[in-house]
Design an enzyme around this catalytic site. Structure first.
Site, PDB file in Angstrom:
ATOM      1  N   GLU A   1      -4.824  -8.642  -0.411  1.00 33.77           N
ATOM      2  CA  GLU A   1      -5.660  -8.317   0.761  1.00 33.77           C
ATOM      3  C   GLU A   1      -7.092  -8.203   0.292  1.00 33.77           C
ATOM      4  OE1 GLU A   1      -4.433  -5.239   3.506  1.00 33.77           O
ATOM      5  OE2 GLU A   1      -2.318  -5.697   3.163  1.00 33.77           O
TER       6      GLU A   1
ATOM      7  N   GLU B   1       0.839  -1.211   0.000  1.00 33.73           N
ATOM      8  CA  GLU B   1       0.000   0.000   0.000  1.00 33.73           C
ATOM      9  C   GLU B   1       0.871   1.258   0.000  1.00 33.73           C
ATOM     10  OE1 GLU B   1      -3.289  -0.094   2.787  1.00 33.73           O
ATOM     11  OE2 GLU B   1      -4.164  -1.812   1.766  1.00 33.73           O
TER      12      GLU B   1
HETATM   13  O1  AHR Z   1      -5.370  -5.684   6.887  1.00 38.27           O
HETATM   14  C1  AHR Z   1      -5.330  -4.498   7.609  1.00 38.27           C
HETATM   15  C2  AHR Z   1      -4.664  -3.374   6.838  1.00 38.27           C
HETATM   16  O2  AHR Z   1      -5.400  -3.072   5.716  1.00 38.27           O
HETATM   17  C3  AHR Z   1      -3.297  -3.657   6.299  1.00 38.27           C
HETATM   18  O3  AHR Z   1      -2.293  -3.466   7.223  1.00 38.27           O
HETATM   19  C4  AHR Z   1      -3.169  -2.664   5.191  1.00 38.27           C
HETATM   20  O4  AHR Z   1      -2.338  -3.109   4.151  1.00 38.27           O
HETATM   21  C5  AHR Z   1      -4.613  -2.454   4.745  1.00 38.27           C
HETATM   22  O5  AHR Z   1      -4.944  -1.119   4.682  1.00 38.27           O
END
Ligand code: AHR
Length: 492
Positions: free
Chosen positions: A297, A173
């Site tokens: 994610e 991110e």
């Molecule tokens: O999964 C929680 C958070 O969500 C992670 O640390 C980040 O990559 C995303 O914003």
């Protein structure tokens, strides 16, 4: 009666087992308590890894695990997590709850965990606050077999042989918590950092490099990064979370109306459109389809459970979450020609977990059972399949009631997984498998009311079981799928 057609003659793509991957971050009680309790704990463990969780994950068929973050990855300095535990540096986990991170779980522990799980490793490196040298040395420490400062350090710390490192993420991110970068800037940073992620043993330990991809519908990020992609980029990682309300008021994990149930599922179903649109851009810059899409994610993100640390992201998990998992995995299967890996967030005690722990107690969530039922798809071949379906939800809704995928294994056994998203209505289906003589069908189901969940007082409120409400015929079957259910048919 809806029609369900499966065509074993139409073999589309391999469903990479890593689509069924998981993600574990130094966040709340995911690593500490959830996976790792330490060698001296009273909770049964092997080298500090809790046995109940490890066994459950193995049984579920976990293929790959991502670590150490998330946002944590871009402030993690790997050298703080090696060597004698008593001399490891302590730090404050500023992203997640401001708690002390004692670094007792580091590289050696992660590799031990993956080895106990029998799964592959996916490590995310630090671009946001780390140097090129730091990243390069980490890869050298983990994967170099010859004589070098980092391989010597690894040996001093008790590990003679290099580890197998399958995937390496160059940042996380970086459009947000990983440095707030513009895509043009990140793309160049990727080229620079990835240059020094060396392949010391290209034959046996070739490292697949993952670039930070877009947040949800940020198509400009994909455009700009793909424009500047070079041969070093193997995958581009999209993140997409399902948030029912907005980020300020996401909504409760367990208390929700039927309207909210459909909102959640409709937002989860958007994954299909988001993937399709990012792939269109990727294919334009990469017509040979060399760079894969990774979804490292994904999952539901609800409000934390009342009374818990807001920075720990601990949430319960209902049948609604199970339907999200089922429809999303069907979407991933359908895109398996371009999606190489996906990692649900996060394995234990954080966001859409498959297991929750409370001291020495552990429960399996409805999402766990979906992953366990779907594990049969891993490394199978996706088949052409189609189901007719009305929409579920309110007037004008865009969510199909039935969402499916089908695959075939090397022995010619077909696996079809169907989610019935309707909160109220069962669905009658007639399945026809083309040019196939059915000898035997078995089926498994996970069903309940949308708000049903497993608690520490009632751990088996929701669990999968045998499904028998179907009738086999020469070339398929008819079945009645209950409302809010996931059914897997195994057709021989
Ligand atoms: O999964 C929680 C958070 O969500 C992670 O640390 C980040 O990559 C995303 O914003």
């Amino acid at each position: 009666m809806e029609k369900y057609l499966i065509n074993p003659n139409q073999k589309i793509s391999r469903i990479n087992k890593d689509i069924y991957g998981h993600f574990s971050e130094h966040l709340g009680r995911c690593i500490y308590e959830g996976l790792y309790v330490g060698e001296d704990s009273d909770i049964p463990n092997v080298n500090g890894m809790r046995c109940d969780v490890v066994n459950a994950l193995k049984e579920m068929g976990i293929p790959v695990l991502r670590w150490p973050g998330g946002c944590f990855a871009d402030e993690y300095h790997w050298k703080d997590g090696i060597g004698p535990k008593e001399s490891r540096k302590k730090m404050i986990n500023t992203h997640w709850g401001g708690v002390v991170e004692d670094n007792s779980f580091g590289t050696h522990e992660f590799m031990e965990l993956c080895s106990q799980l029998g799964c592959d490793c996916y490590i995310a490196g630090n671009v946001g606050s780390g140097t090129v040298q730091e990243m390069s040395e980490w890869v050298e420490y983990m994967t170099f077999g010859g004589l070098s400062p980092m391989s010597e350090l690894r040996k001093q710390n008790g590990r003679e042989e290099p580890w197998r490192l399958k995937y390496f993420g160059v940042g996380n991110e970086n459009w947000g918590c990983g440095g707030n970068m513009e895509p043009e800037f990140y793309a160049n940073q990727f080229r620079r950092y990835a240059t020094y992620v060396r392949n010391y043993d290209s034959e046996k330990n070739w490292i697949y490099k993952v670039a930070c991809g877009p947040n949800s519908e940020d198509y400009r990020w994909t455009e700009e990064v793909m424009k500047r992609a070079d041969w070093n980029m193997n995958g581009l990682a999209l993140h997409y979370y399902t948030v029912t309300g907005d980020w300020g008021h996401k909504g409760s994990a367990t208390e929700f109306s039927e309207k909210e149930y459909y909102t959640t599922l409709t937002k989860a179903y958007k994954m299909d459109e988001i993937i399709t649109r990012h792939l269109e851009i990727m294919n334009r810059y990469d017509p040979k389809k060399r760079v894969d899409l990774i979804v490292d994610e994904w999952g539901t993100w609800h409000d934390v459970e009342p009374g818990t640390n807001p920075g720990f992201l601990y949430q319960q998990n209902t049948m609604r979450d199970a339907i999200v998992a089922a429809l999303t995995l069907n979407i991933f299967n359908k895109h398996s020609d371009r999606i190489r890996m996906a990692n649900i967030a996060q394995t234990v005690n954080v966001l859409q977990s498959v297991a929750l722990t409370d001291g020495e107690d552990m429960l399996l969530t409805p999402t766990y059972y979906v992953f366990k039922m779907y594990k049969d798809h891993q490394d199978n071949t996706l088949l052409g399949s189609y189901i007719t379906s009305g929409k579920a939800g309110e007037e004008g809704a865009q969510l199909p009631q039935l969402i499916e995928s089908a695959s075939i294994d090397e022995n010619g056994v077909i696996y079809a997984t169907v989610a019935n998203t309707s909160a109220q209505d069962a669905a009658e289906i007639k399945c026809q498998v083309a040019d196939f003589e059915v000898k035997e069908i078995k089926a498994e189901i996970l069903a309940g009311k949308p708000g049903d969940y497993n608690s520490f007082e009632d751990k088996e409120c929701v669990k999968s079981g045998e499904f028998s409400d179907f009738t086999a015929c020469a070339d398929g079957f008819t079945a009645k799928l209950p409302a809010c259910s996931v059914v897997k048919f195994v057709i021989k």
